[in-house]
Design an enzyme around this catalytic site. Structure first.
Site, short mmCIF file in Angstrom:
data_model
loop_
_atom_site.label_atom_id
_atom_site.label_comp_id
_atom_site.label_asym_id
_atom_site.label_seq_id
_atom_site.Cartn_x
_atom_site.Cartn_y
_atom_site.Cartn_z
N HIS A 1 -23.89 7.69 -52.16
CA HIS A 1 -23.36 8.86 -51.43
C HIS A 1 -23.91 10.18 -52.00
O HIS A 1 -23.17 11.03 -52.50
CB HIS A 1 -21.82 8.87 -51.47
N GLU B 1 -15.78 3.40 -51.76
CA GLU B 1 -16.51 4.34 -52.62
C GLU B 1 -15.54 4.93 -53.64
O GLU B 1 -14.41 5.27 -53.26
CB GLU B 1 -17.09 5.48 -51.79
N ARG C 1 -20.72 7.98 -42.89
CA ARG C 1 -19.52 7.49 -43.55
C ARG C 1 -19.51 5.97 -43.52
O ARG C 1 -19.88 5.36 -42.50
CB ARG C 1 -18.25 8.02 -42.87
C1 DGY Z 1 -19.98 15.70 -46.76
O1 DGY Z 1 -20.18 16.90 -46.88
O2 DGY Z 1 -19.20 15.24 -45.92
C2 DGY Z 1 -20.70 14.79 -47.69
O3 DGY Z 1 -20.45 13.45 -47.40
C3 DGY Z 1 -20.35 15.08 -49.13
O4 DGY Z 1 -18.99 15.10 -49.28
#
Ligand code: DGY
Length: 321
Positions: free
Chosen positions: A287, A269, A240
């Site tokens: 991402h 993002e 993240r």
């Molecule tokens: C997750 O599954 O957390 C990925 O970042 C995609 O959303």
């Protein structure tokens, strides 16, 4: 009139997921495929029994407080749930699930792509060839960092972290990790545990982040922790954006303290960080850690498995709240 539960799927999931969902539920999905605003989430909650959101839909305490009582479950199509205020959802008695395990391989693959790309100057090389400006070759040209034989530090040794460790071992790396708990020897597979992040950092030629974003891990990578990495280390983040203080990362790249970075996640993002994007030794992706056809199906099915369990009166396998 059908008495099947009504499910709102906020984004365009895989075809197989949508077919299965339509087979078993009354499905609402907006083909526009845009992140749903707070107002839309609140309005839609009056019309549906369940929501399958992605990390792009934010269930803040304020939004959750305004959700209609009709919604009984939020079956996330993501492993990360930092977009959900779990305490607020618990208070509201709304069940929350996620999709662990099924995206570990895909995410570790992207982490390794970033690690290799950052180490071996993938962006610089690709730009040079693609732009038609590759005019010379020399043994001193585009020399990068070796991966094999180096130390890979993993922050967060959950499922993704463990797959990353396995990939690292495949490249003959020495794996170190920091995690809330030490893994069993079977899970560790020789990886070296560090009780604290500051114990881990000086032992990393590469550091890859695989922990969730929480109040405790927010900006875990900042000027202080970056300074504890050996000079020339490489940072990889597929977890993240909130884990990294991007201004501190920029300083570390510009001073040469970090030799490169690979980022699939950003503080902002979509969009990313233009100041980071200026640097060719930062390999950036939008991402897409879990974005493979296989994994998208697996994530969709896992979210639907959780819904199926809930609506048949069983405990959803991935219930968080
Ligand atoms: C997750 O599954 O957390 C990925 O970042 C995609 O959303």
């Amino acid at each position: 009139m059908s008495n099947r539960p009504v499910v709102w799927i906020t984004r365009t999931l895989s075809d197989n997921t949508l077919s299965r969902a339509r087979r078993d539920y009354e499905v609402i999905v907006d083909p526009a495929d845009l992140p749903a605003s707070a107002d839309t989430i609140i309005e839609m909650s009056q019309k549906v029994d369940a929501i399958i959101p992605c990390h792009s839909e934010i269930f803040s305490a304020d939004v959750v407080a305004q959700l209609d009582d009709r919604v009984r479950i939020i079956a996330n199509h993501s492993v990360g749930v930092d977009h959900c205020d779990l305490d607020a959802l618990k208070t509201k008695d709304i069940v929350v699930t996620n999709t662990p395990d099924v995206l570990s391989d895909a995410t570790a693959e992207i982490a390794f792509l970033l690690l290799l790309g950052a180490a071996r100057k993938a962006i610089e090389g690709d730009t040079l060839v693609r732009s038609g400006q590759w005019e010379n070759w020399s043994p001193s040209f585009m020399v990068g960092q070796q991966v094999s034989g180096k130390r890979l530090g993993i922050v967060g040794m959950g499922k993704v972290g463990q797959v990353m460790a396995k990939r690292g071992r495949g490249f003959d790396m020495e794996v170190h990790y920091h995690n809330r708990r030490q893994l069993s020897p079977e899970e560790e597979q020789g990886a070296i545990f560090h009780e604290s992040l500051s114990g881990l950092l000086p032992n990393c030629d590469y550091i890859s982040l695989h922990c969730p974003a929480t109040e405790q891990t927010k900006r875990l990578i900042n000027s202080e922790t970056l300074a504890q990495l050996p000079k020339g280390a490489i940072l990889v983040n597929t977890a993240r954006g909130a884990l990294v203080d991007e201004a501190a990362l920029l300083d570390a790249i510009e001073s040469g303290h970090l030799s490169a970075a690979g980022l699939d996640c950003f503080e902002v993002e979509p969009g990313g960080n233009p100041a980071l994007a200026k640097h060719q030794n930062i390999f950036t992706l939008p991402h897409i850690g879990s974005a493979t056809f296989d994994t998208r199906d697996a994530m969709g099915f896992r979210a639907l498995d959780n819904l199926d369990a809930f609506f048949s009166g069983k405990a959803p396998r991935d219930r968080l709240v």
